[in-house]
Enzyme design. Structure first.
Site, PDB file in Angstrom:
ATOM      1  N   GLU A  90      44.649  60.587   5.936  1.00  0.00           N
ATOM      2  CA  GLU A  90      43.434  60.945   7.100  1.00  0.00           C
ATOM      3  C   GLU A  90      44.859  61.889   8.202  1.00  0.00           C
ATOM      4  OE1 GLU A  90      39.870  60.300   9.312  1.00  0.00           O
ATOM      5  OE2 GLU A  90      41.004  58.938   8.762  1.00  0.00           O
ATOM      6  N   ASP A 194      54.081  46.090  14.641  1.00  0.00           N
ATOM      7  CA  ASP A 194      55.152  46.948  15.590  1.00  0.00           C
ATOM      8  C   ASP A 194      54.006  48.187  16.455  1.00  0.00           C
ATOM      9  OD1 ASP A 194      57.725  48.325  16.069  1.00  0.00           O
ATOM     10  OD2 ASP A 194      57.286  49.729  14.420  1.00  0.00           O
TER      11      ASP A 194
END
Length: 287
Positions: A90, A194
């Site tokens: 998306e 991360d």
């Protein structure tokens, strides 16, 4: 790319697709796809492990999304076209974050970290941190996981790459004892893994999204430490997060020891520029 676009038209049900390059990460190439029915974010990679890289990213997005605590871009397709894999997500129209957006991100990240989670540390499969393999073998105790699956592999890689000398390595028994004493009573949280400033988006409507995860179950303070490594997320983010998860007494030690992992990763990926920061933490705690 033309062959890939023809295949992606079929997959997405789009009669036409126009691809525009976007700035991407160090291991991937990114494109905005514009079709008649919508806009899509496309990632691909020339990396030898490109399929595994994109597969584990999709798995991470799915894992975070299952908590229903923070917005995640929808995974639309993962396809190999010829020899090259493509991940279609998306597309999120994003804006520059404001303090109120950081506040919402802090609340939502804390909700992710307090979501119900399994009792072990690790994940069902290994993944990557940047382009480097990241082992997620399961452990009952956080100290064992962090030493054996995070710190030692990166230290050994740095020595192998001649980026650290053997004399710079901490003694195994000192590392074991320090981590065992510091990491008491740690319970698992699902982590992004991360979480630097390039791995979240604020949509035009003000909704925070997490992207590019390297997920596993670990100590919630790992994500907080990484968020501070390259400039931080702004005071409203940390204030909002700490409204839900209070500041631990050993916060500075957690920041240093968890940033050590990411600095070792950067040392192994990008070379000697990160040696002084790695060396400073090793000397501070293990000399």
């Amino acid at each position: 790319m033309e062959k890939a676009l023809d295949r992606l038209k079929d997959i997405l049900g789009e009669p036409q697709l126009v691809a525009t390059p976007l700035s991407g990460g160090d291991t991937t190439q990114a494109f905005l796809l514009v079709g008649k029915n919508g806009r899509y974010f496309l990632k691909t990679s020339p990396h030898p492990d490109s399929l595994a890289l994109l597969q584990t990213e999709a798995e991470g997005l799915h894992a975070l999304n299952t908590t229903q605590t923070i917005a995640i871009p929808k995974v639309i397709a993962l396809e190999r076209i010829g020899a090259q894999p493509f991940l279609v997500l998306e597309y999120i129209e994003s804006k520059k974050p404001e303090p109120s957006d950081f506040e919402k991100l802090g609340h939502n990240l804390a909700a992710l970290h307090t979501a119900e989670c399994r009792n072990d540390f690790g994940a069902a499969s290994d993944n990557f941190i940047g382009s480097l393999p990241q082992s997620n073998r399961k452990h009952t105790h956080w100290a064992d996981f962090y030493i054996n699956e995070r710190i030692w592999p990166q230290l050994q890689m740095a020595v192998s790459n001649k980026l650290l000398g053997i004399s710079e390595l901490p003694k195994q028994e000192r590392l074991d004892k320090f981590c065992a004493d510091l990491f008491k009573d740690i319970t698992p949280s699902l982590l992004h893994g991360d979480l630097w400033g390039g791995n979240f988006l604020i949509s035009n409507s003000g909704t925070p999204y997490l992207i590019d995860p390297s997920h596993y179950r670990g100590h919630n303070e790992v994500d907080l430490a990484m968020s501070r490594l390259f400039g931080g997320f702004g005071p409203s983010f940390y204030q909002a997060y700490r409204e839900i998860i209070p500041t631990p007494l050993a916060e500075q030690e957690y920041i240093d020891l968890y940033q050590l992992y990411y600095l070792l990763v950067h040392l192994n990926l990008f070379g000697p520029a990160y040696h002084s920061q790695v060396s400073a933490i090793l000397n501070r705690y293990f000399r």
